[in-house]
Write an enzyme that holds these catalytic residues in place. Sequence first.
Site, PDB file in Angstrom:
ATOM      1  N   ARG A  36       1.738  -0.217 -16.826  1.00 55.42           N
ATOM      2  CA  ARG A  36       1.286  -0.607 -18.352  1.00 55.42           C
ATOM      3  C   ARG A  36      -0.073  -1.065 -18.160  1.00 55.42           C
ATOM      4  O   ARG A  36      -0.736  -0.896 -19.357  1.00 55.42           O
ATOM      5  CB  ARG A  36       2.391  -1.383 -18.754  1.00 55.42           C
ATOM      6  CG  ARG A  36       2.363  -2.740 -17.816  1.00 55.42           C
ATOM      7  CD  ARG A  36       3.718  -3.327 -18.250  1.00 55.42           C
ATOM      8  NE  ARG A  36       4.901  -3.020 -17.520  1.00 55.42           N
ATOM      9  CZ  ARG A  36       6.080  -3.360 -17.600  1.00 55.42           C
ATOM     10  NH1 ARG A  36       6.225  -4.441 -18.327  1.00 55.42           N
ATOM     11  NH2 ARG A  36       7.013  -2.698 -16.891  1.00 55.42           N
ATOM     12  N   LYS A  59       6.833  -4.271  -3.052  1.00 51.10           N
ATOM     13  CA  LYS A  59       8.117  -3.853  -3.060  1.00 51.10           C
ATOM     14  C   LYS A  59       8.760  -3.586  -1.600  1.00 51.10           C
ATOM     15  O   LYS A  59       8.078  -4.016  -0.703  1.00 51.10           O
ATOM     16  CB  LYS A  59       7.900  -2.260  -3.327  1.00 51.10           C
ATOM     17  CG  LYS A  59       7.702  -1.929  -4.921  1.00 51.10           C
ATOM     18  CD  LYS A  59       7.602  -0.554  -5.189  1.00 51.10           C
ATOM     19  CE  LYS A  59       6.960  -0.272  -6.384  1.00 51.10           C
ATOM     20  NZ  LYS A  59       7.902  -0.515  -7.533  1.00 51.10           N
TER      21      LYS A  59
END
Length: 484
Positions: free
Chosen positions: A337, A263
Amino acid sequence: MQISVRIGDMLREPADLAVLATFEGAPLPAAVDELLEPGDFAGKAKQSLLLYPRGAAAPRRLLLLGLGKPGALAADGVRQAAALAAQKAQDLKADTFALALPADLSLSPASAGQAFAEGAELGLYRFLRYKTSPSESADVTAATLFVGADAEAFQAGVAVGQAVSGGVSLARDLANGPGNEITPTALGEAALALGQRHGFSVTVLDRAQLTEQGFHGILAVGQGSAQEPRFIVMEHGSAAEGTPTICLVGKGITFDTGGISIKPAANMEDMKMDMGGAAAVLGAMQAVGALGLPLHVVGIICSAENMPSATAYKPGDVIKTLSGKTIEVINTDAEGRIVLADGLFYAQRYNPAAIVDLATLTGAIMVALGPHAIGMMGTSQELADRLSTAGEAAAERVWQLPLWDEYRDMMKSDIADLKNTGGRFGGAITAGGFLSAFVGDHPWVHLDIAGTAWVDRATRPYYTRGATGMGVRLLVELLRGYVG
Ligand code: BES
Ligand code: MN
Ligand code: ZN
């Protein structure tokens, strides 16, 4: 805080601070009216006025607090009023306060008592663990709610509200806590401590056990970190005839750097809150334990730290999850996920009546709904409707998005069963579509709390900048709906 309920006239009782909450346009008691110039206080929502009655009423200070239009007052009006009252007491260095609500509340005494307790407790929440000089403001130690009748019903509600706010505060502490202390190991320890306190069983799997048992989703995400991943199961009650089993599954990424798909640096510090789903599950389990709900509730947490390193998982890797299904990694920043795939599949072994997962899963849900609603998707409309109702009641609102096959198809991989990203468009929904591959036929709802678990500024009086504890009040409300 000691919270009591009394029947009587608040204005006749001595108090450091008495708070009179009134609807817009409602007549004020004559003794109060005499202290005002006409038009100074109309009772508009969030309007307040501090008075010093000097003998015209028994309390030393009197705060008038507007509730807005009559009839429009849901529980959150009471919750917000209680938070503002408690904060005023704190500001004034009063250790106690009293509050009187209008008699014509369109709210049951139990709901009003619960909302009052939640507001008073949560309004005073501060995260001070890392402040080394003691805070100047003294603690508010007691609050009294003045009511016209039904004191016992209000008091029962207060007890529920205190159990719930205890869970919310735990969740906020965990999500505000820094990544160097709130590690997967620490979440496991927090779960064990809860089990000890409330007498439910807790299992914590370490890296060796995860390897042995095939939790390769959680292992892959955690393999770049020096912090060991953990899989945590808390089990309150037991499966019995007529007792529904509800599984709560939380994403517990204790820090999300993005991994190899790293990020940007700006605001990356906020990614300590990427275990907000796990925090909500822990907070809910604490409240469930305190309330002794007659349900079988299984709290499941998938926890890892997502780091870039020589051992980290990479784009292009293929992972064989606990379910046997394979995932092609496109982006290591879509890690939530992957850990949830193992937890959701594991939940099926309880043959639950409902599986609810909570996760700070996507930036896309923040784009779609902003900070005011949880994104919801699922395979059971009945369960989704229960959550909508619970969300309204708890003022942790959810908004449902579609989960059509077209979205699931966007997650198909050329070389594995699934890929972990489906492109930019519909990003919150395709994430839900990915998760749906791991729940079988069980009624399931996914709650994306990425936009609501953390606020940059207090959007409600009982929030502070930082963690909101989002999901705890919603889950407790949902669970209480299954009782009796
Ligand atoms: N933890 C983030 C999502 C998030 C973003 C939570 C902002 C709270 C605030 C999640 O793991 C993530 O990075 N999601 C990616 C997915 C993408 C790579 C498909 C995202 O939303 O950008
Ligand atoms: Mn991520
Ligand atoms: Zn994440």
